[in-house]
Write a protein that holds these residues in place. Sequence first.
Motif, PDB file in Angstrom:
ATOM      1  N   CYS A 197       0.827  -1.213   0.000  1.00 12.90           N
ATOM      2  CA  CYS A 197       0.000   0.000   0.000  1.00 12.90           C
ATOM      3  C   CYS A 197       0.857   1.257   0.000  1.00 12.90           C
TER       4      CYS A 197
ATOM      5  N   ILE B  78       1.985   1.743  -3.508  1.00  6.66           N
ATOM      6  CA  ILE B  78       0.898   2.276  -4.334  1.00  6.66           C
ATOM      7  C   ILE B  78       0.675   3.744  -4.018  1.00  6.66           C
TER       8      ILE B  78
ATOM      9  N   LEU C 198      -6.043   2.594  -9.132  1.00  6.15           N
ATOM     10  CA  LEU C 198      -5.534   2.392  -7.782  1.00  6.15           C
ATOM     11  C   LEU C 198      -6.393   1.399  -7.006  1.00  6.15           C
TER      12      LEU C 198
ATOM     13  N   LEU D 185      -5.284  -2.040  -7.954  1.00  2.00           N
ATOM     14  CA  LEU D 185      -3.972  -2.395  -7.403  1.00  2.00           C
ATOM     15  C   LEU D 185      -4.058  -2.719  -5.917  1.00  2.00           C
TER      16      LEU D 185
ATOM     17  N   CYS E   7      -1.571  -6.402 -12.961  1.00  2.00           N
ATOM     18  CA  CYS E   7      -1.046  -5.311 -12.131  1.00  2.00           C
ATOM     19  C   CYS E   7       0.070  -4.568 -12.858  1.00  2.00           C
TER      20      CYS E   7
ATOM     21  N   VAL F 268       0.115  -0.567 -13.732  1.00  2.00           N
ATOM     22  CA  VAL F 268       1.204   0.309 -13.297  1.00  2.00           C
ATOM     23  C   VAL F 268       1.860   0.984 -14.499  1.00  2.00           C
TER      24      VAL F 268
END
Length: 514
Positions: free
Chosen positions: A339, A342, A358, A361, A444, A448
């Motif tokens: 986290c 992120i 987000l 993710l 993922c 990103v």
Amino acid sequence: MTSIARDENGSTATAPVDDEVGPLPNTVVVPADEDPVSAAGSELFGGPPGRRALLGVNWWIPARFLAVTVIVVCVLGMLQKLPCYDGGWFRGATTQYTHACYSDIPHLYTWRGFATGLTPYVDMLPQPSPDMQYLEYPVLTGLFMQVAAWLTPGGGSTETREQLFWLINAGMLTVCAVVVVVALTRTHRRRPWDALLFALAPALALNFTINWDLLAVAFCAVAMAYWSGRRAVWAGVFIGLATAAKLYPLLLLGPLLVLCWRAGRWRAFWAATGGAVGAWLLVNLPVMAANWKGWATFYTFSQTRKEDFGSFWLILMQDRGKQLETLNTWIAGLLVLSCLGICWLALSAPRRPRFAQLAFLVVAAFILTNKVYSPQYVLWLIPLAALARPRWRDFLIWQACEVLYFLGVWSYLAFTGDSKQHGIGQDWYHLAIVLHLLGTLYLCYLVVRDILRPELDPVRQDGSDDPSGGVLDHAPDVFVLGQARRLREERTYQDYQLSEDADWLPEQTSLRND
């Protein structure tokens, strides 16, 4: 660079990829115009829409078409469970595994006391254990189960009632699936057809009647639709309701926190947080007051649970031959680190990430680091994936990994549950877990990459900013870090540096000429 969209009459229009210009109004993105896989698939129905196609001007608007589609997919999923419905749930040690049609729902009708009229959270289970004496589900899921039990006829054998209980739950969960797909069309209003990713997801058909996860997924989808419509309080209310049905929706407040921090939209964030806390307390307080121990069973059971199916922790523990005593600490640490990463990504990316990116993710990080991965957990990610990365090729690669894991876990249970050992052994099951992990990590990675290189983001290629962002959509940045701060400072310097022929400082100009 331009992106193709269609107006309400089906005519094509091009929109420049420019943040300031944005997409043309009253246009709908047609996947067959921008997605090669979608375009190839459309050949089964006559090819991509032409310029005279009447899109959205008759009764079959996208939301209605998608609702019918998801109902058909859910019915197909119910038919896939037919071998178990006809006896596999009740006879044969591994029949429900060899046919890959297992479901918790019919078994828990009896095991959790619904068959005998016990009240969830108040009455103890028919066969309690030291670790679990009351229903181990959050309160709204317990209410959902209780409503289905009330609707189940009381006559007949236990087997018949369990079958009817499953059928009633399957119908109610199908309604949840319809809510999800309609909410997705409301979240990205210019891209309603992205919801077809959810409606046609193979993992939806295979997993939606294993457990009651789709209830929380529906609440989450409605919450995101409300946030997209700039109704922060109602978005928070549905996040709170979703958290009262499953724990993972609480994670959605994390992306809202960092995105509102970057955009300076604190009022909207606190409104959503207040709505979430208020809604969660409203539905939980009565059960807390009735029996605190019964209410807390879900949380205590989650803490005491050991590593289980589907997680990389299971691979580690089975290879080591012993359990990890500090497992919860390791999981919490990895999740916190994920986290934080992120959060840094959200605050330092050259352009503010989209809310759906987000959210995907964060939930994916929770799934990847968790001590257990039940097959139905994939339902948490499917709507978020449809919003975060609406590309059929990447979506289908991920779904293929999830389907292989679905088949792998039941085959492994059949192997370990029967002396004949029909199925796959431990090593092959570990491979199935790895495929699930790699498929999720692949998606993922793409999300990103889209965040770091916004020009690759399918949603932003027509000039959109954050269709699911609500008050965040086209909002200027207030607080940034890392690369975003450096880019902003360079841009500011370029905007304010003096040009070579500046003539507004006559004294300096004359001195330079001398």
